[in-house]
Design an enzyme around this catalytic site. Structure first.
Site, PDB file in Angstrom:
ATOM      1  N   GLU A   1       0.200  -1.008   5.750  1.00  0.00           N
ATOM      2  CA  GLU A   1       1.256  -0.522   6.658  1.00  0.00           C
ATOM      3  C   GLU A   1       1.039   0.945   6.984  1.00  0.00           C
ATOM      4  O   GLU A   1       1.278   1.387   8.108  1.00  0.00           O
ATOM      5  CB  GLU A   1       2.631  -0.722   6.014  1.00  0.00           C
ATOM      6  CG  GLU A   1       3.810  -0.556   6.983  1.00  0.00           C
ATOM      7  CD  GLU A   1       4.218   0.884   7.231  1.00  0.00           C
ATOM      8  OE1 GLU A   1       4.865   1.148   8.250  1.00  0.00           O
ATOM      9  OE2 GLU A   1       3.883   1.768   6.418  1.00  0.00           O
TER      10      GLU A   1
ATOM     11  N   ASP B   1       0.822  -1.216   0.000  1.00  0.00           N
ATOM     12  CA  ASP B   1       0.000   0.000   0.000  1.00  0.00           C
ATOM     13  C   ASP B   1       0.854   1.263   0.000  1.00  0.00           C
ATOM     14  O   ASP B   1       2.051   1.226   0.287  1.00  0.00           O
ATOM     15  CB  ASP B   1      -0.927   0.012   1.225  1.00  0.00           C
ATOM     16  CG  ASP B   1      -0.159  -0.004   2.543  1.00  0.00           C
ATOM     17  OD1 ASP B   1       0.736  -0.864   2.698  1.00  0.00           O
ATOM     18  OD2 ASP B   1      -0.423   0.851   3.414  1.00  0.00           O
TER      19      ASP B   1
HETATM   20 ZN   LIG Z   1       6.526   2.375   4.316  1.00  0.00          ZN
END
Ligand SMILES: [Zn+2]
Ligand SMILES: *[C@@H]1O[C@H](CO)[C@@H](O)[C@H](O)[C@H]1NC(C)=O
Ligand SMILES: *[C@@H]1O[C@H](CO)[C@@H](O)[C@H](O)[C@H]1NC(C)=O
Length: 599
Positions: free
Chosen positions: A257, A190
């Site tokens: 994340e 992501d």
């Molecule tokens: Zn990162």
């Protein structure tokens, strides 16, 4: 990288005047004076000690040993391992071949293409997203999966792939020798969302993956798609050369994340522990620190610790009523005073001996060529002297907001709410304080301090106070009815203790050191062990590894990024082609070396 995601690096002091105060002359000559007097003393003792009586000799020896502590000796400080190159002909050959390949136009075109294609998928993750399946915004991760499958066909043929919680990617490249502990290469799919209002200010559109002849542009170019693409490209290249590992390689790619890894890394961590077991891995390499020049020397600073995290909710309640007959303070007024009290009482910024920020400075002092003499002296002396430690804080830590934030527990009031109507007294008002807990502290210590910080004020305002379930000021504290109530509690349940410290001596650290040094050398045609120095490092935020603590003690937050990242989490994110190619070289060296080292 996490939101706070500064690359772990030593900042240079904010102004050189901080390192040289009024006592310019004394400071300049002090080390020499000490050195000379120690030298004289030492000579005296060694030549005369036979003739001195025991007592006097012992006294002199003590003085000499104190003297040695006072000198700027760097012996034994930030000790370095040597460069590590693959030895067996199988490994040395493939490593040399890949190194040569990296310099060819054909390979570079291919490498650009792979990263550029990945950047073109807008795989944004947002805060507070419901799980996959319940929120269509996750579906861009499916595009990432499809893309990886077609861009890296050999990887998808040779490795087994498990999808965890729909979008978490868990690959295994099974080694031929099952007696060797596997390791994990981690990255995240992501990216931080692009603020639509800023699109016009990007030199090249954020999801273009445009290559301008030097740099590859777009959201995720540096954080963290260059790593993900480099890992995949390394494997694809090694497979293309017919190379297979003896030691099993596991890849773990999270998908949120940038919003704390709640759905991605958390599920991956569980799956990894269930499949492989506790402490089943030799080491983990995830995003984090890179390398950069500091004080005239190049340092690699793998993250070996992480601060803890809590969000504290401050809730004030008191009876409502009509605002035409108001009491002296409304809940909003009380809350304002309480917030002011927190800000008046910041957490102390004290450099702890042996903490990562202290060790980072010791490395700078022992290997930095141009570090100001006074600072160097204070840092080296701070190994034994509290006074010198306070001096280091004054010279280096306190003038530097980033370093201060690394050292101390921080507090930031980030959210506030209260009141619904102009003519109604607010029955409640609340605020959220975000804390990053210093590595030497804990959640318990932090919540305890918060309660005590506002207790006196709450008492003087005739408010009762309950802090994290404990009645610090009960109703019985007052003769008449209290004016209202303050409640401190943990919010959002993202709390995290400071991470266990990764050892920075021993085989795993030496392996990483040697790999980084060999990569750095090979990329520049250098020889030798100390073209780049290893230093323990840390960043102010957290990575997906927060969910991987049970898998190994050796978590290295490092992906061999060169220099300060450009545009991470903001406009114009990009990565230089040469830097990206060096990351490929790093993973190649790491994988081949990992097959030879006996841990
Ligand atoms: Zn990162
Ligand atoms: C708190 O209560 C005491 C008596 O119970 C009173 O004298 C005092 O003025 C009150 N203080 C505030 C700030 O309301
Ligand atoms: C690690 O193990 C402990 C003890 O078994 C467990 O309570 C904890 O949830 C595990 N941590 C993670 C991140 O899975």
């Amino acid at each position: 990288m996490v939101k706070e995601g500064k690359v772990d690096q030593l900042p240079t002091p904010t102004s050189s005047s901080n390192t040289r105060s009024n006592n310019r002359k004394t400071r300049r000559y002090l080390p020499y004076a000490l050195l000379v007097s120690c030298f004289v003393l030492g000579t005296f003792v060694s030549s005369r000690s036979n003739y001195l009586n025991f007592e006097l000799g012992a006294k002199f020896k003590q003085a000499v040993s104190r003297c040695h502590q006072n000198t700027d000796s760097t012996a034994g400080v930030c000790v370095q391992a040597g460069a590590l190159y693959p030895q067996s002909s199988k490994n040395a050959e493939v490593w040399t071949q890949v190194g040569e390949l990296l310099e060819t136009d054909a390979f570079q075109t291919l490498a650009i293409d792979k990263l550029s294609g990945l950047i073109q998928i807008p795989s944004e993750s947002y805060d507070n997203m419901p799980p996959p399946g319940e929120d269509p915004r996750w579906e861009t991760m499916g595009q990432v999966h499809d893309y990886l499958a077609q861009a890296f066909p050999l990887v998808h043929k040779a490795l087994s792939l498990t999808k965890v919680n729909t979008y978490g990617l868990l690959y295994e490249w099974t080694g031929t020798d099952s007696s060797l502990k596997p390791y994990i290469l981690a990255a995240h799919q992501d990216v931080v969302p692009v603020n639509p209002e800023t699109i016009d200010t990007w030199t090249h559109p954020p999801y273009s993956g445009f290559f301008d002849g030097t740099n590859i542009w777009g959201r995720g170019a540096a954080d963290d798609k260059a790593s993900l693409a480099a890992i995949m490209l390394t494997l694809e290249t090694l497979l293309g050369k017919g190379w297979t590992p003896a030691r099993t390689v596991v890849l773990a790619f999270g998908f949120d994340e940038e919003s704390s890894g709640l759905h991605g890394a958390r599920s991956l961590g569980k799956a990894l522990e269930e499949t492989y077991g506790r402490d089943a891995f030799e080491f983990i390499v995830d995003e984090g620190g890179g390398f950069d020049e500091v004080y005239g020397a190049v340092f690699a600073t793998p993250g070996v610790a992480e601060k803890g995290y809590i969000d504290v909710k401050v809730d004030v309640t008191s009876p409502g009523g009509h605002s035409s007959v108001p009491p002296a303070h409304t809940t909003i007024g009380y809350l304002a005073s309480l917030i002011t009290e927190f800000e008046k009482n910041p957490y102390p910024i004290e450099l702890a001996r042996g903490s990562v920020p202290h060790e980072t400075l010791l490395c700078a002092a022992s290997h930095g060529e141009t570090i100001p003499r006074g600072l160097k002296h204070a840092i080296l002396k701070s190994r034994h002297s509290d006074k010198a430690m306070r001096q280091v804080e004054k010279l280096f830590v306190l003038p530097n907001l980033w370093y201060s934030s690394l050292v101390g527990t921080t507090q930031a009031v980030d959210i506030i709410s209260g009141g619904v109507k102009a003519n109604a007294l607010p029955e409640s008002a609340s605020a959220i304080i975000n804390h990053r807990i210093n590595t030497e502290s804990s959640i318990k210590e932090t919540t305890a301090r918060d309660g005590h910080t506002i207790a006196d004020l709450a008492y003087s305002l005739n408010l009762t106070l309950n802090a994290f379930g404990e009645d610090l000021i009960p109703a019985s504290a007052y003769a008449s009815e209290a004016k209202g109530h303050v409640e401190l509690s943990l919010a959002f349940h993202h709390e995290l203790e400071p991470a266990p410290r990764t050892p920075t001596t021993g085989k795993q650290w030496d392996f990483l050191s040697g790999t980084i040094k060999a990569t750095y050398n090979a990329h520049r045609g250098l020889d030798g062990d100390n073209n780049i120095f290893m230093s323990p490092g840390m960043s102010t935020g957290n990575t997906d590894t927060r969910y991987y603590w049970n898998l190994t003690r050796n978590i290295f937050r490092y992906n061999h990024k060169n220099g300060a990242s450009t545009g991470v989490h903001t406009v114009n994110e990009n990565i230089a082609l040469d830097h990206y190619l060096e990351i490929v070289r790093f993973f190649t060296t790491l994988i081949v070396n990992a097959d030879e080292v006996a841990f």
